[in-house]
Structures are given as C-alpha cells and as structure tokens.
Design a protein around this motif. Structure first.
Motif, PDB file in Angstrom:
ATOM      1  N   MET A   1     113.171 -47.875 -60.695  1.00 47.16           N
ATOM      2  CA  MET A   1     113.106 -48.111 -59.807  1.00 47.16           C
ATOM      3  C   MET A   1     111.293 -47.939 -59.189  1.00 47.16           C
ATOM      4  O   MET A   1     111.224 -47.191 -59.885  1.00 47.16           O
ATOM      5  N   ASN A   2     110.802 -48.979 -58.823  1.00 51.99           N
ATOM      6  CA  ASN A   2     109.054 -48.694 -58.533  1.00 51.99           C
ATOM      7  C   ASN A   2     108.943 -47.182 -57.609  1.00 51.99           C
ATOM      8  O   ASN A   2     110.088 -47.218 -57.008  1.00 51.99           O
ATOM      9  N   ALA A   3     108.526 -46.379 -58.125  1.00 47.23           N
ATOM     10  CA  ALA A   3     108.388 -45.182 -57.314  1.00 47.23           C
ATOM     11  C   ALA A   3     107.674 -45.482 -56.103  1.00 47.23           C
ATOM     12  O   ALA A   3     108.403 -44.381 -54.722  1.00 47.23           O
ATOM     13  N   TYR A   4     107.139 -46.422 -55.445  1.00 50.51           N
ATOM     14  CA  TYR A   4     106.478 -47.335 -54.595  1.00 50.51           C
ATOM     15  C   TYR A   4     107.088 -47.526 -53.328  1.00 50.51           C
ATOM     16  O   TYR A   4     107.102 -47.513 -51.979  1.00 50.51           O
ATOM     17  N   ARG A   5     108.950 -48.030 -54.017  1.00 52.51           N
ATOM     18  CA  ARG A   5     109.631 -48.814 -52.841  1.00 52.51           C
ATOM     19  C   ARG A   5     110.135 -47.490 -52.258  1.00 52.51           C
ATOM     20  O   ARG A   5     110.590 -47.369 -51.040  1.00 52.51           O
ATOM     21  N   LEU A   6     110.071 -46.099 -53.077  1.00 53.04           N
ATOM     22  CA  LEU A   6     110.755 -44.755 -51.909  1.00 53.04           C
ATOM     23  C   LEU A   6     110.016 -44.535 -51.140  1.00 53.04           C
ATOM     24  O   LEU A   6     110.794 -44.481 -49.923  1.00 53.04           O
ATOM     25  N   LYS A   7     109.136 -44.476 -51.402  1.00 52.76           N
ATOM     26  CA  LYS A   7     107.935 -43.531 -49.802  1.00 52.76           C
ATOM     27  C   LYS A   7     106.457 -43.877 -50.506  1.00 52.76           C
ATOM     28  O   LYS A   7     106.224 -43.568 -51.787  1.00 52.76           O
ATOM     29  N   PRO A   8     105.806 -44.066 -49.748  1.00 49.83           N
ATOM     30  CA  PRO A   8     104.458 -44.189 -49.994  1.00 49.83           C
ATOM     31  C   PRO A   8     103.640 -42.995 -50.650  1.00 49.83           C
ATOM     32  O   PRO A   8     103.058 -43.038 -51.698  1.00 49.83           O
ATOM     33  N   VAL A   9     103.919 -41.397 -49.968  1.00 47.80           N
ATOM     34  CA  VAL A   9     103.035 -40.998 -49.914  1.00 47.80           C
ATOM     35  C   VAL A   9     104.203 -39.635 -50.438  1.00 47.80           C
ATOM     36  O   VAL A   9     105.222 -39.635 -48.733  1.00 47.80           O
ATOM     37  N   ARG A  10     103.573 -38.286 -50.433  1.00 48.95           N
ATOM     38  CA  ARG A  10     104.698 -36.643 -50.143  1.00 48.95           C
ATOM     39  C   ARG A  10     104.287 -36.093 -49.387  1.00 48.95           C
ATOM     40  O   ARG A  10     104.651 -35.536 -48.505  1.00 48.95           O
ATOM     41  N   PHE A  11     102.891 -36.479 -48.571  1.00 46.49           N
ATOM     42  CA  PHE A  11     102.635 -35.436 -47.380  1.00 46.49           C
ATOM     43  C   PHE A  11     102.104 -36.749 -46.259  1.00 46.49           C
ATOM     44  O   PHE A  11     101.351 -36.926 -46.457  1.00 46.49           O
ATOM     45  N   PRO A  12     102.078 -36.453 -45.228  1.00 47.08           N
ATOM     46  CA  PRO A  12     102.014 -37.096 -43.937  1.00 47.08           C
ATOM     47  C   PRO A  12     100.197 -36.721 -44.127  1.00 47.08           C
ATOM     48  O   PRO A  12      99.758 -35.840 -43.141  1.00 47.08           O
ATOM     49  N   TRP A  13      99.522 -37.490 -44.525  1.00 42.00           N
ATOM     50  CA  TRP A  13      97.522 -36.747 -44.485  1.00 42.00           C
ATOM     51  C   TRP A  13      96.724 -37.646 -43.879  1.00 42.00           C
ATOM     52  O   TRP A  13      96.119 -36.337 -43.421  1.00 42.00           O
ATOM     53  N   PRO A  14      97.220 -38.644 -43.070  1.00 41.50           N
ATOM     54  CA  PRO A  14      96.454 -38.931 -42.179  1.00 41.50           C
ATOM     55  C   PRO A  14      95.690 -37.877 -40.746  1.00 41.50           C
ATOM     56  O   PRO A  14      94.639 -37.503 -40.236  1.00 41.50           O
ATOM     57  N   PRO A  15      97.430 -37.358 -40.195  1.00 40.84           N
ATOM     58  CA  PRO A  15      96.932 -36.537 -38.866  1.00 40.84           C
ATOM     59  C   PRO A  15      96.453 -35.310 -39.561  1.00 40.84           C
ATOM     60  O   PRO A  15      94.880 -35.078 -38.779  1.00 40.84           O
ATOM     61  N   MET A  72     106.151 -41.259 -39.325  1.00 37.12           N
ATOM     62  CA  MET A  72     105.969 -41.159 -40.395  1.00 37.12           C
ATOM     63  C   MET A  72     105.130 -40.996 -42.089  1.00 37.12           C
ATOM     64  O   MET A  72     106.314 -41.858 -42.265  1.00 37.12           O
ATOM     65  N   PRO A  73     103.671 -41.163 -41.733  1.00 41.48           N
ATOM     66  CA  PRO A  73     103.375 -42.601 -43.010  1.00 41.48           C
ATOM     67  C   PRO A  73     103.921 -41.845 -44.389  1.00 41.48           C
ATOM     68  O   PRO A  73     103.723 -41.906 -45.304  1.00 41.48           O
ATOM     69  N   HIS A  74     104.612 -40.177 -44.580  1.00 37.17           N
ATOM     70  CA  HIS A  74     104.873 -40.432 -46.018  1.00 37.17           C
ATOM     71  C   HIS A  74     106.990 -40.289 -45.967  1.00 37.17           C
ATOM     72  O   HIS A  74     107.585 -40.489 -46.673  1.00 37.17           O
ATOM     73  N   LYS A  75     107.478 -41.622 -45.218  1.00 36.92           N
ATOM     74  CA  LYS A  75     108.474 -41.513 -45.427  1.00 36.92           C
ATOM     75  C   LYS A  75     108.305 -43.569 -45.724  1.00 36.92           C
ATOM     76  O   LYS A  75     107.203 -44.178 -45.002  1.00 36.92           O
ATOM     77  N   ALA A  76     109.543 -43.985 -46.292  1.00 33.75           N
ATOM     78  CA  ALA A  76     109.736 -45.185 -46.107  1.00 33.75           C
ATOM     79  C   ALA A  76     109.807 -46.018 -45.324  1.00 33.75           C
ATOM     80  O   ALA A  76     110.827 -46.719 -44.365  1.00 33.75           O
ATOM     81  N   ALA A  77     109.440 -47.279 -45.106  1.00 32.10           N
ATOM     82  CA  ALA A  77     109.642 -48.434 -43.965  1.00 32.10           C
ATOM     83  C   ALA A  77     110.792 -48.824 -43.827  1.00 32.10           C
ATOM     84  O   ALA A  77     111.475 -49.224 -45.019  1.00 32.10           O
ATOM     85  N   SER A  78     111.752 -49.542 -43.131  1.00 31.73           N
ATOM     86  CA  SER A  78     112.732 -49.529 -43.314  1.00 31.73           C
ATOM     87  C   SER A  78     113.019 -50.748 -42.760  1.00 31.73           C
ATOM     88  O   SER A  78     113.786 -52.276 -43.038  1.00 31.73           O
ATOM     89  N   HIS A  79     111.683 -51.874 -42.074  1.00 32.24           N
ATOM     90  CA  HIS A  79     110.839 -52.544 -41.671  1.00 32.24           C
ATOM     91  C   HIS A  79     109.311 -53.295 -41.875  1.00 32.24           C
ATOM     92  O   HIS A  79     108.625 -52.281 -41.732  1.00 32.24           O
TER      93      HIS A  79
END
Length: 155
Positions: A1-15, A72-79
């Motif tokens: 499975m494509n790693a990006y499909r699971l979640k974009p980043v490991r840490f919520p970097w922007p804040p 959260m930017p480090h969680k997978a988008a559902s929609h």
C-alpha cells in the motif's frame, strides 16, 4: 500500500513551524529594531489582517469538523473537502496562520513577523503541503486532481 495513503506526515508540523516563526520574529525584533512609520494605520491594518486570518482558519476548521474529517495535519483524511474556504485555496488553515502572523507583526510594529510568516509558509509548503498533496492524491485520485486544477494551492 502507498505510504502516503495512510497519513501525510508523522508530526503536526504547521502549528509548530508558525510558533517557531513567531518566537524568532520576537527575538529578531529585540535584537534588530526596524521601525515602521504610520503606527496607528499599521495597528488598524494589522488588526484587520489578524482577524481575516483567524476567521479563515476558524471557517476552515468548522468546514472540516462539519464534514467529519480530521483537522490534524498528521492524520489521514477521510473525505476530500472542496467547500467553504477550500473553494478558494487548498490550504486555508495555513493561509490563515500566515495572515495571522503578519497581522501580529503589523500590530506590534515588528516587520520581522512578515519575514517569519513568509519563511514559515515556505517551510510548510516544502515539509507539509507537498506530502499532504501526495496523501490526498493517493486517497482520492482523479477527484483530487480535478480539485487541484480548479483551486490554487495558496492564493
């Protein structure tokens, strides 16, 4: 499975990145003072820019919460969200952070905040946005590609 499909980043970097930018701007403002003319006008404009940034951010968060997807930017988008402020920009929260940082700088009369906001936006684009885009492409495919053709990344 494509790693990006699971979640974009490991840490919520922007804040974190914008917080570092704000701290750096305060520090630079104390080390190297760059006076700005028209103080009362800057406070007014800064207040308006800060409010615009905060309203954009809150509107984007409300849109995500209403759609029952993660904020959260480090969680997978559902929609895939393309409504609300997401009709104007693919990254309204980050645009809101950037505007808010600039607004604070204008209110305080510290031009380093403008520099810090631009730096934070650039680093966010490189470290986060590109990975988020790959995540959304992996999850939503052609629907996301179509959205990208219709909506700018920033403004």
């Amino acid at each position: 499975m494509n790693a990006y499909r699971l979640k974009p980043v490991r840490f919520p970097w922007p804040p974190f990145l914008y917080a570092v930018a704000i701290v750096a701007a305060f520090a630079l403002g104390h080390l190297v003072r760059l006076p700005l003319p028209g103080r009362s006008v800057l406070i007014l404009v800064g207040g308006l820019v800060l409010m615009a940034g905060m309203l954009l951010d809150l509107s984007a968060l409300k849109t995500l919460i209403t759609a029952k997807t993660t904020v959260m930017p480090h969680k997978a988008a559902s929609h895939l969200i393309t409504t609300g402020p997401y009709r104007i920009t693919r990254n309204p929260i980050y645009v809101g952070y950037t505007l808010s940082t600039v607004g604070i700088g204008l209110i305080l009369g510290n031009p380093w905040f403008v520099v810090a906001a631009i730096a934070a936006a650039l680093v966010t684009d490189i470290v986060v946005v590109r990975r988020e885009e790959m995540h959304l492409l992996a999850r939503f495919g052609i629907k996301y590609e179509s959205y990208c053709r219709q909506t700018r990344r920033w403004i």
